[in-house]
Design a protein around this motif. Structure first.
Motif, mmCIF file in Angstrom:
data_model
loop_
_atom_site.group_PDB
_atom_site.id
_atom_site.type_symbol
_atom_site.label_atom_id
_atom_site.label_comp_id
_atom_site.label_asym_id
_atom_site.label_seq_id
_atom_site.Cartn_x
_atom_site.Cartn_y
_atom_site.Cartn_z
ATOM 1 N N GLU A 1 0.816 -1.224 0.000
ATOM 2 C CA GLU A 1 0.000 0.000 0.000
ATOM 3 C C GLU A 1 0.847 1.270 0.000
ATOM 4 O O GLU A 1 0.336 2.356 -0.270
ATOM 5 N N LYS A 2 2.145 1.148 0.305
ATOM 6 C CA LYS A 2 3.018 2.330 0.300
ATOM 7 C C LYS A 2 3.975 2.325 -0.884
ATOM 8 O O LYS A 2 4.897 3.127 -0.947
ATOM 9 N N THR A 3 3.758 1.388 -1.827
ATOM 10 C CA THR A 3 4.672 1.243 -2.965
ATOM 11 C C THR A 3 3.940 1.554 -4.263
ATOM 12 O O THR A 3 2.826 1.082 -4.469
ATOM 13 N N ARG A 4 4.556 2.368 -5.097
ATOM 14 C CA ARG A 4 3.965 2.719 -6.396
ATOM 15 C C ARG A 4 4.982 2.539 -7.502
ATOM 16 O O ARG A 4 6.173 2.779 -7.301
ATOM 17 N N ILE A 5 4.494 2.125 -8.670
ATOM 18 C CA ILE A 5 5.298 2.170 -9.894
ATOM 19 C C ILE A 5 4.586 3.147 -10.812
ATOM 20 O O ILE A 5 3.406 2.971 -11.132
ATOM 21 N N CYS A 6 5.283 4.201 -11.206
ATOM 22 C CA CYS A 6 4.640 5.262 -11.985
ATOM 23 C C CYS A 6 5.640 5.881 -12.954
ATOM 24 O O CYS A 6 6.831 5.572 -12.921
ATOM 25 N N HIS A 7 5.131 6.721 -13.818
ATOM 26 C CA HIS A 7 5.948 7.491 -14.762
ATOM 27 C C HIS A 7 5.997 8.926 -14.247
ATOM 28 O O HIS A 7 5.043 9.388 -13.630
ATOM 29 N N THR A 8 7.094 9.613 -14.502
ATOM 30 C CA THR A 8 7.211 10.982 -13.982
ATOM 31 C C THR A 8 6.573 12.020 -14.900
ATOM 32 O O THR A 8 6.339 13.148 -14.476
ATOM 33 N N LEU A 9 6.266 11.640 -16.160
ATOM 34 C CA LEU A 9 5.766 12.629 -17.131
ATOM 35 C C LEU A 9 4.317 12.407 -17.548
ATOM 36 O O LEU A 9 3.584 13.359 -17.788
ATOM 37 N N LYS A 10 3.882 11.134 -17.592
ATOM 38 C CA LYS A 10 2.538 10.862 -18.132
ATOM 39 C C LYS A 10 1.853 9.760 -17.314
ATOM 40 O O LYS A 10 2.513 8.944 -16.677
ATOM 41 N N PRO A 11 0.507 9.740 -17.347
ATOM 42 C CA PRO A 11 -0.214 8.663 -16.652
ATOM 43 C C PRO A 11 0.061 7.324 -17.339
ATOM 44 O O PRO A 11 0.202 7.265 -18.560
ATOM 45 N N ILE A 12 0.142 6.257 -16.547
ATOM 46 C CA ILE A 12 0.307 4.924 -17.116
ATOM 47 C C ILE A 12 -0.696 3.964 -16.462
ATOM 48 O O ILE A 12 -1.141 4.200 -15.338
ATOM 49 N N GLU A 13 -1.036 2.909 -17.182
ATOM 50 C CA GLU A 13 -1.875 1.858 -16.612
ATOM 51 C C GLU A 13 -0.965 0.744 -16.116
ATOM 52 O O GLU A 13 -0.152 0.200 -16.869
ATOM 53 N N TYR A 14 -1.096 0.414 -14.838
ATOM 54 C CA TYR A 14 -0.241 -0.625 -14.258
ATOM 55 C C TYR A 14 -1.082 -1.489 -13.319
ATOM 56 O O TYR A 14 -1.755 -0.971 -12.430
ATOM 57 N N ASN A 15 -1.059 -2.794 -13.536
ATOM 58 C CA ASN A 15 -1.857 -3.748 -12.756
ATOM 59 C C ASN A 15 -3.351 -3.366 -12.752
ATOM 60 O O ASN A 15 -4.010 -3.422 -11.709
ATOM 61 N N GLY A 16 -3.833 -2.924 -13.915
ATOM 62 C CA GLY A 16 -5.246 -2.602 -14.050
ATOM 63 C C GLY A 16 -5.657 -1.297 -13.399
ATOM 64 O O GLY A 16 -6.853 -1.025 -13.257
#
Length: 312
Positions: free
Chosen positions: A120-135
């Protein structure tokens, strides 16, 4: 983190004379006294203990070496970076596959330490644009140590550049701002103080608020904070106006002028600022606003700088 560190693993990483290691073991096993109730400590480092931060850092030492060993730099190109502050860390890479591999490797590396990554405290994200990850749609940017780090697409006149001799425009700019979570927590803290000092003298309220406002402003004074500072000042002004209304019922101009007065503020850079509606006492005890704190960008020290070149 501090509650769960494995004692045997931690002590195995500390290379020092046996007499000092024995002292460290005693500190770890000393237990905690909370409201008169004693509790044994079979794992973890005592929270509040002066030695705990460095012991936690020793336990987590090697995490950066792990990811760098998996993905070393290719010439001048960096494949992956890990930035850690105590038990908070962020892994940065251009390649999503590298990020996922690092997450798996760090999870395995943490097991003998007695720790695990909290989903719940871990994220995988992009710094510039929204991404879809794990639905799930992950918004761009991430929070770290109370800051929000994000990149924004911009035109060529504001664009960042790549390093090196053949630098080129990259079409976006990195901005670091106070995180929304930090702003909300700060607003709630100020709201609580104003509520607590509802019947206290104005000078007492100002004395209690000033260290909170100045400390928070100083922490964020090296990033993009002007807009946030102005918004917070506006929110606090409305809170204080409500505070005066609770004391003098209907807030006429005459009644409000007992608490809000014209005045001169001396800023930390030596300049003076004139205010027409300043929250201050009759004897000039003033409330410090966030916007009074100057924004001073952090200057990176050049590799060839020395203490003897005269450029302090």
């Amino acid at each position: 983190c501090f509650d769960r560190i494995n004692h045997d693993y931690l002590l195995s990483k500390i290379h020092c004379p046996s007499i000092l290691k024995r002292d460290l073991k005693q500190w770890l096993k000393a237990g905690v006294l909370d409201n008169g109730v004693f509790e044994d400590t079979e794992a973890g480092t005592p929270q509040g203990g002066v030695i705990s931060p460095i012991l936690a850092n020793i336990a987590l030492l090697g995490m950066e070496r792990l990811v760098k060993g998996m993905y070393p730099n290719k010439g001048t190109a960096t494949q992956v970076n890990l930035i850690r502050y105590a038990d908070d860390f962020v892994v940065i890479s251009k390649d999503l596959g590298i990020i996922e591999q690092c997450k798996t490797a760090i999870s395995e590396w943490l097991k003998p330490v007695g720790l695990e990554i909290k989903p719940e405290k871990t994220r995988i994200c992009h710094t510039l644009k929204p991404i879809e990850y794990n639905g799930k749609i992950e918004e761009p940017g991430f929070d770290f140590l109370g800051f929000n780090i994000r990149q924004y697409p911009v035109g060529k006149y504001k664009s960042g550049k790549t390093g090196g001799a053949a630098s080129r425009l990259i079409g976006h700019k990195t901005l670091i701002k106070p995180s929304q979570k930090a702003v909300k927590a700060h607003t709630e803290a100020i709201k609580g103080v104003i509520k607590q000092y509802r019947t206290a003298p104005q000078s007492a309220l100002i004395s209690r608020l000033n260290p909170i406002v100045q400390g928070w402003s100083n922490y964020y004074s090296a990033v993009v904070s002007v807009e946030t500072f102005n918004k917070l000042d506006a929110i606090i002004w409305h809170m204080l106006r409500a505070w005066t209304v609770s004391r003098c019922e209907k807030a006429s101009y005459e009644k409000l002028s007992n608490y809000f007065r014209p005045g001169t503020v001396k800023l930390s850079n030596g300049k003076e600022r004139q205010e027409t509606w300043l929250f201050q006492t009759k004897d000039g005890h003033q409330l410090w606003k966030h916007s009074y704190t100057p924004i001073v960008r952090h200057t990176l020290i050049r590799p060839d700088a020395t203490p003897y070149d005269g450029n302090w």
